[in-house]
Design a protein around this motif. Structure first.
Motif, PDB file in Angstrom:
ATOM      1  N   SER A   4      -6.176   2.784 -11.850  1.00  0.00           N
ATOM      2  CA  SER A   4      -7.199   3.468 -11.071  1.00  0.00           C
ATOM      3  C   SER A   4      -7.705   4.708 -11.790  1.00  0.00           C
ATOM      4  O   SER A   4      -8.900   4.978 -11.836  1.00  0.00           O
TER       5      SER A   4
ATOM      6  N   ASP B 141     -10.723   5.475  -5.529  1.00  0.00           N
ATOM      7  CA  ASP B 141      -9.795   4.865  -4.584  1.00  0.00           C
ATOM      8  C   ASP B 141     -10.571   3.849  -3.763  1.00  0.00           C
ATOM      9  O   ASP B 141     -11.470   4.195  -3.019  1.00  0.00           O
TER      10      ASP B 141
ATOM     11  N   GLN C  57      -9.252   1.637  -1.507  1.00  0.00           N
ATOM     12  CA  GLN C  57      -8.630   1.192  -0.270  1.00  0.00           C
ATOM     13  C   GLN C  57      -9.574   1.443   0.902  1.00  0.00           C
ATOM     14  O   GLN C  57      -9.978   2.566   1.154  1.00  0.00           O
TER      15      GLN C  57
ATOM     16  N   ARG D 144       0.834  -1.210   0.000  1.00  0.00           N
ATOM     17  CA  ARG D 144       0.000   0.000   0.000  1.00  0.00           C
ATOM     18  C   ARG D 144       0.865   1.255   0.000  1.00  0.00           C
ATOM     19  O   ARG D 144       0.548   2.229  -0.669  1.00  0.00           O
ATOM     20  N   GLU D 145       1.954   1.219   0.748  1.00  0.00           N
ATOM     21  CA  GLU D 145       2.875   2.354   0.799  1.00  0.00           C
ATOM     22  C   GLU D 145       3.515   2.574  -0.571  1.00  0.00           C
ATOM     23  O   GLU D 145       3.619   3.706  -1.039  1.00  0.00           O
ATOM     24  N   GLU D 146       3.927   1.484  -1.238  1.00  0.00           N
ATOM     25  CA  GLU D 146       4.517   1.581  -2.570  1.00  0.00           C
ATOM     26  C   GLU D 146       3.505   2.122  -3.573  1.00  0.00           C
ATOM     27  O   GLU D 146       3.840   2.967  -4.402  1.00  0.00           O
ATOM     28  N   ALA D 147       2.268   1.646  -3.491  1.00  0.00           N
ATOM     29  CA  ALA D 147       1.224   2.113  -4.399  1.00  0.00           C
ATOM     30  C   ALA D 147       0.953   3.604  -4.184  1.00  0.00           C
ATOM     31  O   ALA D 147       0.760   4.354  -5.137  1.00  0.00           O
ATOM     32  N   LYS D 148       0.959   4.013  -2.936  1.00  0.00           N
ATOM     33  CA  LYS D 148       0.726   5.416  -2.599  1.00  0.00           C
ATOM     34  C   LYS D 148       1.839   6.296  -3.169  1.00  0.00           C
ATOM     35  O   LYS D 148       1.573   7.340  -3.758  1.00  0.00           O
ATOM     36  N   SER D 149       3.099   5.850  -3.009  1.00  0.00           N
ATOM     37  CA  SER D 149       4.217   6.650  -3.523  1.00  0.00           C
ATOM     38  C   SER D 149       4.220   6.677  -5.049  1.00  0.00           C
ATOM     39  O   SER D 149       4.546   7.693  -5.650  1.00  0.00           O
ATOM     40  N   LYS D 150       3.832   5.557  -5.689  1.00  0.00           N
ATOM     41  CA  LYS D 150       3.741   5.534  -7.152  1.00  0.00           C
ATOM     42  C   LYS D 150       2.674   6.498  -7.639  1.00  0.00           C
ATOM     43  O   LYS D 150       2.837   7.176  -8.639  1.00  0.00           O
ATOM     44  N   LYS D 151       1.560   6.548  -6.918  1.00  0.00           N
ATOM     45  CA  LYS D 151       0.458   7.421  -7.296  1.00  0.00           C
ATOM     46  C   LYS D 151       0.885   8.882  -7.200  1.00  0.00           C
ATOM     47  O   LYS D 151       0.558   9.695  -8.042  1.00  0.00           O
ATOM     48  N   GLU D 152       1.651   9.201  -6.146  1.00  0.00           N
ATOM     49  CA  GLU D 152       2.127  10.571  -5.965  1.00  0.00           C
ATOM     50  C   GLU D 152       3.141  10.948  -7.035  1.00  0.00           C
ATOM     51  O   GLU D 152       3.211  12.101  -7.448  1.00  0.00           O
TER      52      GLU D 152
END
Length: 171
Positions: free
Chosen positions: A117, A124, A126, A99-107
């Motif tokens: 997405s 979103d 989640q 989830r952290e990796e996905a969040k950083s990729k999204k940013e």
């Protein structure tokens, strides 16, 4: 030259009933920095302790880890015989990491690049969708029990009955 220390998760089986987190902390801190100790007791149908094991997170250099394994593994200690090995990664830890990796990729994504997405309306999922629910506006996609969006494959068998499959990918 100082050895590179990494946090490792150890599985310690064969523990005696009288073992405490402090005992394990003291025993393993000889080899590295113990950050977390979790003792798990499996009981039989009558509620009697059957298996006692622990997970230990320890920041340790590779050579100290090998030393720990050779010194402590298969030794008798406090009513049990220790069985030590590297533990499999915790599911919850791996999920949090993903989830952290996905969040950083999204940013990091730029306006020129769109992820799945964004292609599906920027929704979103989640912690918002119940597993098995359809993605709004996309009847061929559902949310898995882990919050991932998965495609649904619709097939017909030889009797013209519709069969649906959810496609899951694993690593």
């Amino acid at each position: 030259m100082k050895a590179n220390k990494e946090t490792k998760r150890l599985f310690v089986g064969g523990l005696g009933q009288a073992i405490s987190e402090t005992d394990l902390q003291i025993q393993f801190s000889r080899f590295g920095e113990v950050s977390d100790v979790e003792i798990i007791t499996r009981k039989d149908d009558q509620g009697n302790p059957q298996k006692i094991f622990a997970y230990i997170n320890i920041k340790v250099a590779e050579e100290d880890l090998k030393k720990c394994m050779s010194v402590l593994n298969k030794t008798k200690w406090k009513g049990g015989t220790l069985q030590i090995q590297l533990a499999k990664e915790s599911f919850l830890h791996r999920l949090a990491q993903e989830r952290e990796e996905a969040k950083s990729k999204k940013e990091k994504s730029t306006t020129g690049n769109t992820n799945v997405s964004e292609k599906m309306g920027g929704i979103d999922f989640q912690m918002k969708a119940v597993p098995g629910t359809e993605v709004p506006g996309h009847k061929n996609w559902v949310v898995s029990k882990f919050g991932r969006v998965l495609p649904v494959l619709h097939l017909k068998n030889q009797h013209k009955r519709k069969i649906s499959f959810v496609i899951c990918f694993s690593e």
